[in-house]
Design an enzyme around this catalytic site. Sequence first.
Site, PDB file in Angstrom:
ATOM      1  N   ASP A 338       0.819  -1.202   0.000  1.00 56.01           N
ATOM      2  CA  ASP A 338       0.000   0.000   0.000  1.00 56.01           C
ATOM      3  C   ASP A 338       0.865   1.270   0.000  1.00 56.01           C
ATOM      4  OD1 ASP A 338      -2.303   1.464   0.037  1.00 56.01           O
ATOM      5  OD2 ASP A 338      -3.039   0.675   1.943  1.00 56.01           O
ATOM      6  N   ASP A 397     -10.626   4.178  -1.222  1.00 58.62           N
ATOM      7  CA  ASP A 397     -11.106   3.279  -0.178  1.00 58.62           C
ATOM      8  C   ASP A 397     -12.621   3.372  -0.118  1.00 58.62           C
ATOM      9  OD1 ASP A 397      -8.500   2.736   0.483  1.00 58.62           O
ATOM     10  OD2 ASP A 397      -8.802   3.037   2.637  1.00 58.62           O
TER      11      ASP A 397
END
Lengths: 599, 318
Positions: A338, A397
């Site tokens: 990430d 997200d």
Amino acid sequence: MKILDHDIKIGDISKNHENLKISANVAQDNGFKAEFSLKNLSNTSNFVEEMELGEFDSSESLFMNNFQSWGLCTFVKPEKIFASISNMKSQLGFMATPIPEEFKNGIVSDYFIATDKEFAGFLSSEAVHPYFLWQNGIIKIKVYVGKELKPGEKIELGTLWFSQYESLEETLNEYAKRVADLNQPKTGKPVFGWSSWYHYYLDISQESFIKEMELSKTLNLNYELFQLDDGYEADIGDWLETNEKFSNGLEFLAKKVRENEMIAGIWTAPFSVSESSKLFKEHSDWVVKNENDDPLLAYKNWNKKIYALDTTNPDAQRWLENIFSALKDYGFDFFKIDFLFAAMILGKRYLNVTPVEAYRMGIETIRKAVGESHILGCGAPLLPSVGYVDSMRIGADTAPYWNDADLGKPNAKYSIRNALTRNFMNDVWWTNDPDCVMARSNDTELNRDERMVNVYTSALLNGHFLESDKLSVLSKDDVCFLKSALNFRSGISHVKFIDTERYVILSKKTINGDLISFVNLSDSLWNVKIENFSNLLNEKIDGFFVSYPSMKEANLFDSQSVNPHSILMVLHRGKRKVVREDEKKKDGRDFHYYGSDES
Amino acid sequence: MMELRHNPITDEWVLVSSDRQKRPVQPSTNTCPLCPGGAEFDRNYDLAVFDNRFPSLEIDAPDVERPTDKTFKNDPSFGKCEVVMYTSNHNSSMSRMPIGQIEKLVYVWEDRTRELAKEKRVKYIYPFENRGKEVGATLSHPHGQLYAFPFIPKRVQAMIEAEKKYHQEHEKCVICDIVESELKVHERIVYEGNHFVAVTPYFSSFPYEVHIYPKRHISFFMDMMPQEKFDLAVVLKIITSKYDSLFDEEFPYMMTIFQSPVNPIMKDFHFHIEFYPPKRDKNKVKWMASVETGTWTFINPSTPSEVAMQLRNALYVV
Ligand SMILES: [Zn+2]
Ligand SMILES: [Zn+2]
């Protein structure tokens, strides 16, 4: 369309600019293909920043794309948003753009862009960062280099494909294929997994993780993957060291997952180094620096300053390789990596390479360490990752609430919007990860329609299907809802754009067969007729339509309304072709094998 | 020894098949004979139908030795006993199979009916499924069976006669009337599809008995339009999925499919499916005991409309 100040023409074009020579070779290729290169003609080294390669006319609305996973990919009216974005420019960090300076000048679309009739896209990002800058009705074709060229040194700036189009969706498919042809990625298989993030967030503990795994067995959910997300590590950068909530360490957990016959997955942010980490304290020289040789802030998160690992530093590379070799040795086989954009920030590094080259060195180091294991990229620059990752997050997200501004912050609406607009990348560049689905009906602000958009759209688009709930709070209805959604995976889906908030998904060969789905992300009712899309459907003998989940027969010509924030699904069925193959066994028994052209 | 013997007391035929004693029991290891690569299959398959290794009826039935006494009657056990593989996926079941797979199964049942009816000595084609050890299923791999009888079985004959009687009185088909009434009173409907309706009949014999009726008067699988085949698959999926969610376990049942006799066909016969689950409750089994077996009279300890409500509310995966 102008290339290097010339009207576009087949052949070689060049332009000199302050002792730099930019060359283009233009060829016809269902439109044009232009290969660009750059040479330093002077006898001194020259640090090169952005270069302009050409320009073409804008239209009122543009299809634009942000460089990284979380960034938007949608239609925008640049005139309208320019004012608001330029007001925010002080806040625009590297998370939003690798070249924050450009937002003072206009609106940026990275890698590709489309006007109402023309498409332009770069086919790779190997050394430089290609982008398009909208400025007062003109689109400038640009690249950012970001390294010192030695006297006489020449670098490739990549290939631009430029085409007029009738169908944007088909052109995006063609673009994706061209990128894949050049970069030769191998695409993996989408997985059904569980992630700890969207219920536990940073509160995940060893006990909860194991409890969830056991419950998944009881509920017969048959996950292929169980993935530990953020929250286990001692600090950002100190990946092998767990915090007090994970007393038995990572190897113990990986083993537990494997004992349950699932792939063990783990989250890291490998190019991120927090100011408080042991790593930073011990190796502050391993991070990207500013002009004063001080650590350069990559971004802020976890209430901490985060620096970027200098992926060109051989010691840092060795450290990075050791981290991933160790995790792999523990038994992890799925790596969600990430905040990858950090490796591509503009700054001083050990080697004189471009930020894109530095990024690729970093991800290559990880690939070397994990071998054939699955890599899921996240917060990652898209184009330079093609060929390195098995799967890629392609949107913001998600969240247990619907709406937020379209700025890459967590929310359900724009997360799924990107899964729709970037569906053309799925199974061509990598497996798309539309982010997690949440089946839960409590502990969420999403209503049933919105949950259905989140869960069923993800299933239909057939990228990863990662569920993130506390399984013990799922009602029986939630479990049925989730299991039913699984019946819409394994298909091939194409997305048609109606406008920024309305999409049609045409799916073939899902477990529940062929269907057409209407996704309404807007706040108003949408009236649709299947008839208007019938040219996009497969021919079927004695075809008929059945609404899902009501299973009531639907009419091609009826107007149906799609509620705000909802998905309307219509199964397309017909007479089945079932074929029989007969066999006489030695013992005299008859065997008949039945098959069909589709599942 | 293998033959048909006639019971002159009840006028029923009995399939005498002493070879069946050697039937397989569920193996304890994971060597399923029905999986691709197992004892029965040297290849992969999607759906398959094959002759039972231990049939009670077969096309090349052995000749019989006629009884010397005129009281008794026998016949060769002509017919077919087929195993119907629903899927190669061992861990599936009708309740967990995709609708499309059940839809294909409907086409397979249709094809078997059409094929077996070509043999003029076949009089009745009967697909069924025994699910769960409570009803004697020995293999858990999802499959059903199919018998092609050389006679019309007694209970089917009873249905035919009851239908004739009803027809004479009401001048309408009995199941057509039941469908109309059930849809009108709406008390016992478990699930209503586009073309089929599932009810707990007014006259249920078993507590969790469910019948699936086509709304249109059809007699065979061959009469079904593609929409009807799909809808039947949907209804079968939903009913079996509801059954499983009732007690959160694999719900045992006998599923019986009744279509018209063949050679000759009887257009008056109304196709339907009956489910007889042996359960009274999560941990209670309803046995076929003296009253049920001896007199064909059932004692139903529950109220069909209440069971219908329970099943209506049961969740399902589709
Ligand atoms: Zn099996
Ligand atoms: Zn009828």
